[in-house]
Design a protein around this motif. Sequence first.
Motif: not given
Length: 137
Positions: A88-92
């Motif tokens: 979630q924090k790294n674009g999927g």
Amino acid sequence: MPLYLYENKETKEVVEVFQGMNDTHEYDGEDGSEKSLWRRVYVNPGLSFDTKMDAFDSKSFVASTINKNDTFGDLQNRAAEASEIRAQKNGGKDPVKEKYYNDYKKKTNGKLHPNEQKEKFKSAIKKAEKKGLNVEL
């Protein structure tokens, strides 16, 4: 020395005061001239542990599992939750999982990790269903 909170009855200002546990818990202002103007604020203790795990820190993950009597499945669930947070924090995309898959490819002359194969297969089925193709196994 413990930290105690006192609130000014008129201005609602809150100050933190260090006092010994056996001291009289009263505060009369910085210079002592504001007698009975301050009241002590009681708060619940802020004890919490293992409530937040840093998904990017392996030591934090290990610390969150100590003395838990978790099953292997519980540990796998925790690892999956950490992976979702990283994604979630790294674009999927989970960078830890991607690195693990790349290391596996290097060790096995380019073969996909079995979990990566499953993920690609599931995404291919989803794409086919979106286009109206029904895949049965």
